[in-house]
Enzyme design. Structure first.
Site, PDB file in Angstrom:
ATOM      1  N   ASN A 196     -10.701  -2.793  -6.132  1.00 57.08           N
ATOM      2  CA  ASN A 196      -9.895  -1.908  -6.995  1.00 57.08           C
ATOM      3  C   ASN A 196     -10.502  -1.688  -8.385  1.00 57.08           C
ATOM      4  OD1 ASN A 196      -6.620  -2.986  -5.728  1.00 57.08           O
ATOM      5  ND2 ASN A 196      -7.941  -1.325  -5.060  1.00 57.08           N
TER       6      ASN A 196
ATOM      7  N   ASP B 153       0.841  -1.210   0.000  1.00 57.09           N
ATOM      8  CA  ASP B 153       0.000   0.000   0.000  1.00 57.09           C
ATOM      9  C   ASP B 153       0.868   1.249   0.000  1.00 57.09           C
ATOM     10  OD1 ASP B 153      -2.312   1.459   0.022  1.00 57.09           O
ATOM     11  OD2 ASP B 153      -2.714   1.210   2.157  1.00 57.09           O
TER      12      ASP B 153
HETATM   13  C1  FPP Z   1      -1.932   0.262  -3.251  1.00 55.76           C
HETATM   14  O1  FPP Z   1      -1.494   1.575  -3.370  1.00 55.76           O
HETATM   15  C2  FPP Z   1      -1.449  -0.553  -4.324  1.00 55.76           C
HETATM   16  C3  FPP Z   1      -2.237  -1.139  -5.270  1.00 55.76           C
HETATM   17  C4  FPP Z   1      -3.690  -0.995  -5.293  1.00 55.76           C
HETATM   18  C5  FPP Z   1      -1.699  -1.936  -6.339  1.00 55.76           C
HETATM   19  C6  FPP Z   1      -0.400  -2.620  -6.100  1.00 55.76           C
HETATM   20  C7  FPP Z   1       0.287  -2.685  -7.406  1.00 55.76           C
HETATM   21  C8  FPP Z   1       1.624  -2.634  -7.599  1.00 55.76           C
HETATM   22  C9  FPP Z   1       2.581  -2.657  -6.510  1.00 55.76           C
HETATM   23  C10 FPP Z   1       2.201  -2.564  -8.978  1.00 55.76           C
HETATM   24  C11 FPP Z   1       1.827  -3.617  -9.966  1.00 55.76           C
HETATM   25  C12 FPP Z   1       1.847  -5.004  -9.428  1.00 55.76           C
HETATM   26  C13 FPP Z   1       2.671  -5.992  -9.833  1.00 55.76           C
HETATM   27  C14 FPP Z   1       2.552  -7.337  -9.233  1.00 55.76           C
HETATM   28  C15 FPP Z   1       3.703  -5.803 -10.851  1.00 55.76           C
HETATM   29  P1  FPP Z   1      -2.593   2.710  -3.435  1.00 55.76           P
HETATM   30  O2  FPP Z   1      -2.776   3.091  -4.843  1.00 55.76           O
HETATM   31  O3  FPP Z   1      -3.848   2.302  -2.733  1.00 55.76           O
HETATM   32  O4  FPP Z   1      -1.857   3.843  -2.619  1.00 55.76           O
HETATM   33  P2  FPP Z   1      -2.535   4.983  -1.740  1.00 55.76           P
HETATM   34  O5  FPP Z   1      -3.271   4.296  -0.622  1.00 55.76           O
HETATM   35  O6  FPP Z   1      -1.359   5.765  -1.249  1.00 55.76           O
HETATM   36  O7  FPP Z   1      -3.433   5.758  -2.645  1.00 55.76           O
END
Ligand code: FPP
Length: 253
Positions: free
Chosen positions: A73, A25
């Protein structure tokens, strides 16, 4: 207090978590802090995925589960979902050879059928190529939601009862576990969440019954191998009681 180096940390290979799960996250906040688009945060987050998969394999983790895309998501802006799917596809293609060479098996938990067909195709190719690998499982949670997983398990069990393939008396915790996406995988020993949020966000709710949990304030794109090792060291010093008394107390008492 956090040390600046992991040089002093010696991990005991026998006390590593067999199954380690991570709620990645903070990509969006990482980008916002730099006045960048959220997608830049996901791009940087993908680099962290690469380095943590490598580190986990080097250290001897058995199963690494990464929460990469939740059922919730899908409700994000269309462009962000598209970018995440593209990054995922890129990752699956670019890491294919490396996974293979390092004896890592790719597995998916979640609603694989909801992913775009081109992403599913690349996943299928990598899963087939790595299916006999036995040093580590890289378990990507994609379109994954624990409540959906449990609902799905209940439906399968009811169908088996209706078709007389199962007696209601035979429903047990093991039987339920065996109808989850994680059926062939032991429950996670440790769940790490980055970005300082204290919740499970619909991740492995059934499987997390006795998991140790570690929350770090670090945003996922900044998560390093050094911090990973520090967390594993912290895990090795925990007293896992599984609802019982600790070994030392039971021996003395
Ligand atoms: C949460 O950060 C992260 C995600 C919803 C997606 C995770 C994806 C990756 C790490 C990249 C692609 C994956 C792979 C396996 C290559 P957020 O967007 O919720 O962050 P925030 O809470 O700060 O808005």
């Amino acid at each position: 207090m956090k040390s600046n180096s992991t040089q002093d940390v010696t991990l005991n290979p026998e006390k590593l978590p067999f199954h380690l799960a991570i709620i990645m996250d903070g990509n969006g906040r990482w980008a916002k802090k730099r006045l960048m688009n959220r997608v830049k945060g996901h791009e940087q987050g993908s680099q962290t995925v690469r380095s943590i998969v490598t580190a986990a394999r080097e250290l001897g983790i058995g199963v690494l589960t990464l929460y990469a895309f939740s059922t919730e998501n899908w409700a994000r802006p269309k462009l962000e979902v598209k970018a995440l799917m593209m990054l995922l596809k890129k990752f699956i293609i670019s890491e294919r050879e490396k996974l293979s060479k390092n004896h890592i098996r790719l597995n998916i938990i979640g609603q694989k059928h909801r992913l775009p067909p081109d992403v599913q195709k690349e996943i299928d190719i990598t899963m087939a190529l790595t299916k006999n690998n036995d040093k580590m499982v890289l378990n990507l949670a994609l379109s994954y939601g624990s409540r959906e997983e449990i609902t799905n398990a209940v439906k399968q069990i009811v169908q088996k009862i209706e078709s007389k393939d199962l007696n209601p008396e035979d429903i047990s915790q093991d039987l339920i576990s065996n109808h989850l996406y994680t059926k062939a995988i032991p429950d996670p020993d440790l769940i790490i969440r980055t970005s300082g949020e204290y919740r499970l966000s619909n991740f492995l709710l059934w499987q997390a019954a006795y998991s140790e949990i570690y929350i770090t304030d670090t945003l996922w794109p900044d998560f390093s191998k050094d911090e990973f090792i520090e967390i594993l060291n912290n895990f090795q010093n925990r007293d896992r009681r599984f609802g019982k008394v600790s070994c030392s107390i039971s021996k003395d008492g």
